[in-house]
Write an enzyme that holds these catalytic residues in place. Structure first.
Site, PDB file in Angstrom:
ATOM      1  N   ARG A 173      13.315  -1.882   5.774  1.00 35.27           N
ATOM      2  CA  ARG A 173      12.073  -1.577   6.506  1.00 35.27           C
ATOM      3  C   ARG A 173      12.094  -2.114   7.931  1.00 35.27           C
ATOM      4  O   ARG A 173      11.197  -1.839   8.718  1.00 35.27           O
ATOM      5  CB  ARG A 173      10.856  -2.145   5.770  1.00 35.27           C
ATOM      6  N   HIS A 197      11.368   4.941   8.493  1.00 36.85           N
ATOM      7  CA  HIS A 197      12.721   4.394   8.369  1.00 36.85           C
ATOM      8  C   HIS A 197      13.789   5.463   8.164  1.00 36.85           C
ATOM      9  O   HIS A 197      14.971   5.148   8.096  1.00 36.85           O
ATOM     10  CB  HIS A 197      12.753   3.406   7.186  1.00 36.85           C
ATOM     11  N   GLU A 216       2.852   3.518  17.144  1.00 36.13           N
ATOM     12  CA  GLU A 216       3.300   3.345  15.756  1.00 36.13           C
ATOM     13  C   GLU A 216       2.513   2.209  15.114  1.00 36.13           C
ATOM     14  O   GLU A 216       2.399   1.134  15.707  1.00 36.13           O
ATOM     15  CB  GLU A 216       4.798   3.006  15.753  1.00 36.13           C
ATOM     16  N   ALA A 271       7.027   5.635   4.770  1.00 36.22           N
ATOM     17  CA  ALA A 271       8.480   5.540   4.527  1.00 36.22           C
ATOM     18  C   ALA A 271       9.294   6.388   5.505  1.00 36.22           C
ATOM     19  O   ALA A 271      10.458   6.071   5.786  1.00 36.22           O
ATOM     20  CB  ALA A 271       8.785   5.952   3.091  1.00 36.22           C
ATOM     21  N   ASN A 278       0.988   6.157  11.316  1.00 37.86           N
ATOM     22  CA  ASN A 278       1.604   5.336  10.280  1.00 37.86           C
ATOM     23  C   ASN A 278       2.485   6.301   9.490  1.00 37.86           C
ATOM     24  O   ASN A 278       2.002   7.017   8.599  1.00 37.86           O
ATOM     25  CB  ASN A 278       0.565   4.681   9.369  1.00 37.86           C
ATOM     26  N   SER A 312       1.525  -3.417   6.830  1.00 37.40           N
ATOM     27  CA  SER A 312       2.319  -4.618   6.571  1.00 37.40           C
ATOM     28  C   SER A 312       3.216  -4.932   7.769  1.00 37.40           C
ATOM     29  O   SER A 312       3.430  -4.075   8.635  1.00 37.40           O
ATOM     30  CB  SER A 312       3.174  -4.419   5.317  1.00 37.40           C
ATOM     31  N   ARG A 358       9.637  -7.817   5.728  1.00 37.07           N
ATOM     32  CA  ARG A 358       9.834  -7.279   4.379  1.00 37.07           C
ATOM     33  C   ARG A 358      11.324  -6.991   4.141  1.00 37.07           C
ATOM     34  O   ARG A 358      12.180  -7.578   4.774  1.00 37.07           O
ATOM     35  CB  ARG A 358       8.964  -6.041   4.205  1.00 37.07           C
ATOM     36  N   HIS A 412       1.545   0.026  11.267  1.00 38.17           N
ATOM     37  CA  HIS A 412       1.797  -0.259   9.854  1.00 38.17           C
ATOM     38  C   HIS A 412       0.781  -1.285   9.371  1.00 38.17           C
ATOM     39  O   HIS A 412       0.379  -2.174  10.128  1.00 38.17           O
ATOM     40  CB  HIS A 412       3.209  -0.811   9.645  1.00 38.17           C
ATOM     41  N   ASN A 430       2.324   8.774   0.581  1.00 38.53           N
ATOM     42  CA  ASN A 430       1.772   7.792  -0.359  1.00 38.53           C
ATOM     43  C   ASN A 430       0.586   7.003   0.179  1.00 38.53           C
ATOM     44  O   ASN A 430      -0.036   6.239  -0.564  1.00 38.53           O
ATOM     45  CB  ASN A 430       2.865   6.832  -0.865  1.00 38.53           C
ATOM     46  N   ASP A 442      12.166  13.132  16.808  1.00 34.43           N
ATOM     47  CA  ASP A 442      12.389  14.219  17.765  1.00 34.43           C
ATOM     48  C   ASP A 442      11.085  14.910  18.144  1.00 34.43           C
ATOM     49  O   ASP A 442      10.892  15.290  19.301  1.00 34.43           O
ATOM     50  CB  ASP A 442      13.375  15.241  17.175  1.00 34.43           C
TER      51      ASP A 442
HETATM   52  O1  CA2 Z   1       2.976  -1.141   5.992  1.00 38.89           O
HETATM   53  C1  CA2 Z   1       2.859   0.073   6.157  1.00 38.89           C
HETATM   54  O2  CA2 Z   1       1.861   0.594   6.636  1.00 38.89           O
HETATM   55  C2  CA2 Z   1       3.993   0.998   5.711  1.00 38.89           C
HETATM   56  O3  CA2 Z   1       4.070   2.080   6.632  1.00 38.89           O
HETATM   57  C3  CA2 Z   1       3.605   1.473   4.333  1.00 38.89           C
HETATM   58  C4  CA2 Z   1       4.684   2.349   3.705  1.00 38.89           C
HETATM   59  C5  CA2 Z   1       6.044   1.660   3.737  1.00 38.89           C
HETATM   60  O4  CA2 Z   1       7.043   2.542   3.249  1.00 38.89           O
HETATM   61  C6  CA2 Z   1       6.409   1.208   5.148  1.00 38.89           C
HETATM   62  O5  CA2 Z   1       7.655   0.529   5.085  1.00 38.89           O
HETATM   63  C7  CA2 Z   1       5.345   0.294   5.703  1.00 38.89           C
HETATM   64  C8  CA2 Z   1       4.329   2.662   2.241  1.00 38.89           C
HETATM   65  C9  CA2 Z   1       3.045   3.419   2.098  1.00 38.89           C
HETATM   66  C10 CA2 Z   1       2.780   3.582   0.638  1.00 38.89           C
HETATM   67  O6  CA2 Z   1       1.445   3.201   0.405  1.00 38.89           O
HETATM   68  C11 CA2 Z   1       1.075   2.897  -0.865  1.00 38.89           C
HETATM   69  C12 CA2 Z   1      -0.225   2.529  -1.050  1.00 38.89           C
HETATM   70  C13 CA2 Z   1      -0.661   2.176  -2.295  1.00 38.89           C
HETATM   71  C14 CA2 Z   1       0.217   2.219  -3.379  1.00 38.89           C
HETATM   72  C15 CA2 Z   1       1.519   2.601  -3.180  1.00 38.89           C
HETATM   73  C16 CA2 Z   1       1.952   2.941  -1.932  1.00 38.89           C
END
Ligand code: CA2
Length: 149
Positions: A110, A79, A97, A76, A73, A101, A106, A99, A10, A86
């Site tokens: 997460r 988690h 690693e 999802a 990065n 956010s 959060r 991220h 995503n 591995d």
């Molecule tokens: O904060 C981050 O970089 C995350 O890796 C982003 C992931 C999330 O599942 C992690 O917990 C933290 C989500 C990436 C999805 O990115 C999107 C971007 C725009 C719209 C929707 C999703």
């Protein structure tokens, strides 16, 4: 020196959906900024994104012998993915690693990163700057003994 940047599921939507959570910069915008700074540091960059866990695992396995550091990065999969953990452990390339956010501020699901124990360190919560901070960390990572910190 060559650094492999990997982006999980995503993250291709960055800048196009949920700008309030992940900002307005697209992944291509972030890549351009990382490439500019990498050129100044005389570092080679490969920057990839996949929505498929197996593809990310394949790229990690294939990095041996080509890349000095992996910045990931895992989105999802951070988690959920024992497979990514591995692969990082098996390949033995220093991995950072990252991220956008602050995953610890959060939802509780997460807070846990399955890959953190096999990474050199974690950078999170600085938006797109997390990618630049990882570049600075990468150029120093080789000098750091894994067991010294
Ligand atoms: O904060 C981050 O970089 C995350 O890796 C982003 C992931 C999330 O599942 C992690 O917990 C933290 C989500 C990436 C999805 O990115 C999107 C971007 C725009 C719209 C929707 C999703």
């Amino acid at each position: 020196m060559k650094i492999l940047y990997l982006n999980g599921p995503n993250l291709n939507l960055l800048g196009k959906r949920e700008p309030n959570v992940y900002g307005r910069a697209t992944l291509a915008d972030i890549e351009a900024k990382v490439r500019k700074r990498a050129a100044q540091l005389k570092v080679g960059i490969d920057f990839r994104q996949s929505n498929l866990e197996g593809e990310l695992v394949g790229w990690i396995q294939q990095a041996k012998g080509t890349f000095d550091v992996i910045v990931i990065n895992a989105a999802a999969y951070t988690h959920t993915s024992i497979a990514l953990r591995d692969a990082i452990a098996a390949v033995g390339i220093p991995t950072i690693e990252i991220h956008l956010s602050n995953i610890h501020a959060r939802e509780e699901f997460r807070h846990k990163s399955l890959i953190a124990p096999v990474c050199r360190g974690q950078i999170c919560g600085f938006g797109e700057k997390s990618y630049m901070l990882a570049l600075e960390a990468s150029v120093n990572v080789k000098a750091t003994n894994k067991k010294s910190i």
